[in-house]
Design a protein around this motif. Structure first.
Motif, short mmCIF file in Angstrom:
data_model
loop_
_atom_site.label_atom_id
_atom_site.label_comp_id
_atom_site.label_asym_id
_atom_site.label_seq_id
_atom_site.Cartn_x
_atom_site.Cartn_y
_atom_site.Cartn_z
N GLY A 199 19.34 17.92 50.71
CA GLY A 199 17.85 18.13 50.64
C GLY A 199 17.69 19.13 51.95
N SER A 200 18.27 18.34 52.91
CA SER A 200 18.32 19.17 54.37
C SER A 200 19.18 20.47 54.39
N ARG A 201 20.25 20.36 53.79
CA ARG A 201 20.73 21.77 53.32
C ARG A 201 19.96 22.93 52.63
N TRP A 202 19.35 22.31 51.56
CA TRP A 202 18.46 23.33 51.07
C TRP A 202 17.36 23.70 51.65
N TYR A 203 16.63 23.08 52.62
CA TYR A 203 15.75 23.71 53.28
C TYR A 203 16.29 24.50 54.28
N ALA A 204 17.41 24.22 55.08
CA ALA A 204 18.13 25.15 56.16
C ALA A 204 18.25 26.60 55.36
N GLU A 205 18.90 26.39 54.13
CA GLU A 205 19.30 27.64 53.41
C GLU A 205 17.93 28.36 52.88
N ASN A 206 17.11 27.58 52.71
CA ASN A 206 15.83 28.40 52.05
C ASN A 206 14.48 27.87 52.88
N PRO A 207 14.47 28.08 54.01
CA PRO A 207 13.47 27.91 54.99
C PRO A 207 11.94 28.00 54.51
N VAL A 208 11.08 27.18 54.49
CA VAL A 208 9.74 27.51 54.12
C VAL A 208 9.31 28.56 55.57
N TYR A 209 9.71 28.23 56.69
CA TYR A 209 9.25 28.86 57.96
C TYR A 209 10.46 29.42 58.43
N PRO A 210 10.35 30.74 58.97
CA PRO A 210 11.58 31.18 59.47
C PRO A 210 12.35 30.64 60.52
N LEU A 211 13.59 30.36 60.55
CA LEU A 211 14.52 30.10 61.30
C LEU A 211 14.37 30.57 62.74
N THR A 212 13.97 31.91 62.78
CA THR A 212 13.83 32.39 64.27
C THR A 212 12.41 31.97 64.74
N LYS A 213 11.67 31.16 64.12
CA LYS A 213 10.34 30.70 64.41
C LYS A 213 10.63 28.97 64.60
N THR A 214 11.58 28.72 64.32
CA THR A 214 11.86 27.18 64.13
C THR A 214 12.68 26.87 65.80
N VAL A 215 11.88 26.04 66.47
CA VAL A 215 12.30 26.07 67.86
C VAL A 215 13.27 24.82 68.01
N ALA A 216 13.12 23.45 67.18
CA ALA A 216 14.04 22.59 67.25
C ALA A 216 13.93 21.70 66.33
N ASN A 217 15.02 20.93 65.85
CA ASN A 217 14.76 19.37 64.99
C ASN A 217 15.14 18.60 65.64
N ILE A 218 14.31 17.53 65.10
CA ILE A 218 14.53 16.06 65.67
C ILE A 218 14.84 15.18 64.60
N ASN A 219 15.88 14.75 64.26
CA ASN A 219 16.15 13.73 63.32
C ASN A 219 16.28 12.07 63.53
N MET A 220 15.74 11.41 62.27
CA MET A 220 15.69 10.21 62.40
C MET A 220 16.46 9.28 61.26
N ASP A 221 17.41 8.42 61.41
CA ASP A 221 18.08 7.90 60.25
C ASP A 221 18.77 6.59 60.68
N ALA A 222 18.35 5.55 60.00
CA ALA A 222 19.01 4.04 60.21
C ALA A 222 18.69 3.78 61.82
N LEU A 223 17.28 3.44 62.18
CA LEU A 223 17.06 3.13 63.44
C LEU A 223 17.26 1.73 63.73
N PRO A 224 17.51 1.45 64.94
CA PRO A 224 17.99 -0.17 65.31
C PRO A 224 16.76 -1.02 65.18
N VAL A 225 17.02 -2.19 64.58
CA VAL A 225 15.74 -3.06 64.68
C VAL A 225 16.23 -4.53 65.62
N ILE A 226 16.86 -4.22 66.42
CA ILE A 226 17.38 -5.38 67.25
C ILE A 226 16.62 -5.71 68.62
#
Length: 570
Positions: free
Chosen positions: A402-429
């Motif tokens: 899914g993320s690969r599809w967006y990166a290859e077919n971006p809704v907003y230009p990559l030249t206008k995309t400043v940064a990406n911040i990702n969240m996956d399996a955050l700790p609950v300890i």
């Protein structure tokens, strides 16, 4: 084993819990095909939440998202329909705008390939015929949609690590023409085998070391087949992971005009098989392997040919990404993108006691964090100067599609995309002193993170096993690959009150007992104080970047810097 290694291992396991290397269970229900009509979504009541990022709000969202009513959030299933409706409902309630024109979603087509090895991988060396055993000694597949893909009498060459890296003046293919040939390569980066930290990024794996890169480079070189020699140390997992990961259906995106080339046949062979092959060809695998870790390496022909055939059964289906945005006040055409994958493994009918993979940690935590961030930004009395896109991606568990599809077919230009911040399996300890940066030393986003972490009396640290390449195993990587600076960070194991041993034990318990199992369920016993701090921290990073005039850059030596520089120069 010393204390450093004892504490490093559990965190490595926790990081692996959000990777594709530990293969998920075999699919338990078919994806909906493009011609089928999904059932009407079941209504799910919104939890009561506030604009602030709080433990209570996170608990409410994760408890809801990972409840049985979502049926494990399997792409293409009834669970997807329910999940998409819930996300749209929540983003609407919070006051966000649709992120794709008037739509909350982006279609993600996918292809399911079920490959069957009909002729084993066989090497001919003079009068010697060496046929390898499927799954025990080799795996082989094809990303092509052709019903039959084969090589016959293909010349075999050894290209070291199979790396072409102009920024460090490295080319393993120099002096040979691999077109139409079978290329054998090593896993990981040059310098890994001999510990030469002056090469590439030293101990830390770069993208050149990833198995996916090896296949991509072989394709660019015009090879007919690419075979990676499996070594446990270099791959960071045993042969059984390769065997399991390649013995079921494979998922990919359809390839259209302008798509990158793919190597027709790709696979792995065991190290013992490689040693026997090279010996039959009159060569010393160990000696050549040692040379591959030096600039003196030269690719060699093995005086052997390879043959093999795979039949493919192809089925097309589709899924959806979900997009919502907060429009910037002064630079609305520039975007910071927060990502989290919404999908998990769906249902299983092999366990009569519990047949739903709830995915509470993986990735109910990330999805809950995404919703909390969305509500915080949408409720801020001072809107961000740049726009914020909240992107819940599909098919992460099937290879980050899914993320690969967006990166290859971006809704907003990559030249206008400043940064990406990702969240996956955050700790609950609970609260930790450390914040782990996966891919430490990659971009200037880490400077922003470090400054914000200081205000929480926390320190950013590198993951303990950078040679395992965890940076390339979650959705942020697809943004990095196309040049967008990407950050993947979360709480570590140094528990503020109970110490590292407690944090280590909790990480091991999760991986052992709940990861990719029906037991990954929400628990009221979780201590979400640390997760709340993590989400508040990532909010601070996004807010600071959104309100600044600067553009975070890749650091010198990054394999992604050239792509970004070229993009911004156009």
């Amino acid at each position: 084993m010393n204390r450093v290694l004892l504490t490093a291992l559990p965190l490595s396991l926790a990081l692996m819990a959000c990777s594709e290397q530990a293969p998920p269970p075999a699919p338990t229900e078919p994806a909906t095909t493009a011609t089928e009509t999904p059932a009407a979504p079941v209504a799910v009541a919104s939890p009561v939440t506030s604009p602030a990022i709080t433990v209570e709000d996170l608990a409410a969202q994760i408890r809801t998202i990972s409840s049985d009513i979502f049926e494990g959030r399997g792409p293409g299933s009834k669970g997807e329909t329910i999940t998409l409706a819930y996300l749209e409902q929540e983003f609407t309630r919070m006051g966000l705008q649709p992120g794709n024109g008037d739509s909350w979603t982006q279609d993600v087509p996918m292809v399911e390939l079920r490959g069957e090895i009909v002729e084993p991988l066989t090497f001919q060396i003079g009068d010697i015929e060496m046929a390898l055993k499927p799954l025990d000694e080799f795996v082989l597949g094809s990303p092509l949609l052709d019903p039959e893909v084969a090589i016959s009498g293909s010349e075999v060459v050894f290209a070291g690590y199979g790396v072409v890296a102009p920024e460090v003046e490295w080319n393993d293919y120099a002096g040979i023409d691999p077109k139409g040939k079978t290329v054998i390569v090593l896993v990981n980066d040059p310098g890994f085998g001999n510990g030469d930290e002056s090469l590439f990024k030293g101990k830390a794996m770069t993208y050149y070391g990833r198995w996916t890169y090896k296949f991509e480079e072989c394709a660019r070189q015009g090879a007919a087949a690419c075979i990676i020699v499996h070594e446990t140390a270099g791959a960071s997992y045993g042969w059984e992971v390769v065997r399991n990961g390649w013995s079921g259906p494979q998922f990919d995106l359809p390839r259209g005009e302008g798509s990158d080339p793919v190597v027709p046949l790709a696979g792995w062979i065991s190290r013992d098989s490689a040693v026997r092959l090279f010996e039959a060809a009159g060569m010393d695998f160990n000696a050549l392997r040692e040379t591959a870790d030096t600039r003196a390496f030269e690719a060699v022909a093995l005086n052997a040919t390879a043959s093999g055939k795979v039949n493919n059964e192809v089925r097309k289906a589709d899924s959806k990404n979900v997009l919502a945005k907060v429009v910037g006040s002064t630079r609305p055409d520039e975007y910071i993108i927060y990502t989290a994958h919404w999908d998990h493994l769906g249902r299983t009918f092999g366990n009569p006691d519990d047949n739903i993979y709830n995915g509470a940690i993986d990735n109910g935590t990330g999805l809950g964090a995404l919703l909390e961030l969305a509500e915080a930004f949408a409720s801020d009395p001072e809107p961000p100067k740049r726009s914020i896109l909240f992107l819940a991606v599909t098919l992460e568990e099937s290879g980050l599609l899914g993320s690969r599809w967006y990166a290859e077919n971006p809704v907003y230009p990559l030249t206008k995309t400043v940064a990406n911040i990702n969240m996956d399996a955050l700790p609950v300890i609970g609260p930790t002193k450390d914040v782990v940066v996966v891919g430490f030393g990659s971009s200037e986003l880490e400077n922003v993170l470090a400054d914000a972490a200081k205000e929480q009396d926390r320190e950013i640290v590198q993951e303990p096993t950078p040679e395992n390449g965890f940076y390339f195993r979650s959705d942020h990587f697809n943004f990095a690959k196309v040049g967008v600076p990407a950050l993947y960070a979360k709480g570590g194991i140094d528990h503020r009150e109970k110490g590292k041993e407690y944090g280590s034990a909790q990480a091991v318990d999760y991986v052992t007992n709940r990861y990719h199992k029906p037991a990954d369920e929400y628990s009221a016993e979780w201590d979400l104080r640390g997760m709340a701090q993590d989400v508040q921290l990532l909010y601070a990073v996004g807010k600071r970047v959104a309100d600044s005039d600067g553009w975070p850059q890749w650091l010198e030596g990054s394999e992604f810097k050239a792509r970004r520089d070229a993009m911004m120069a156009e």
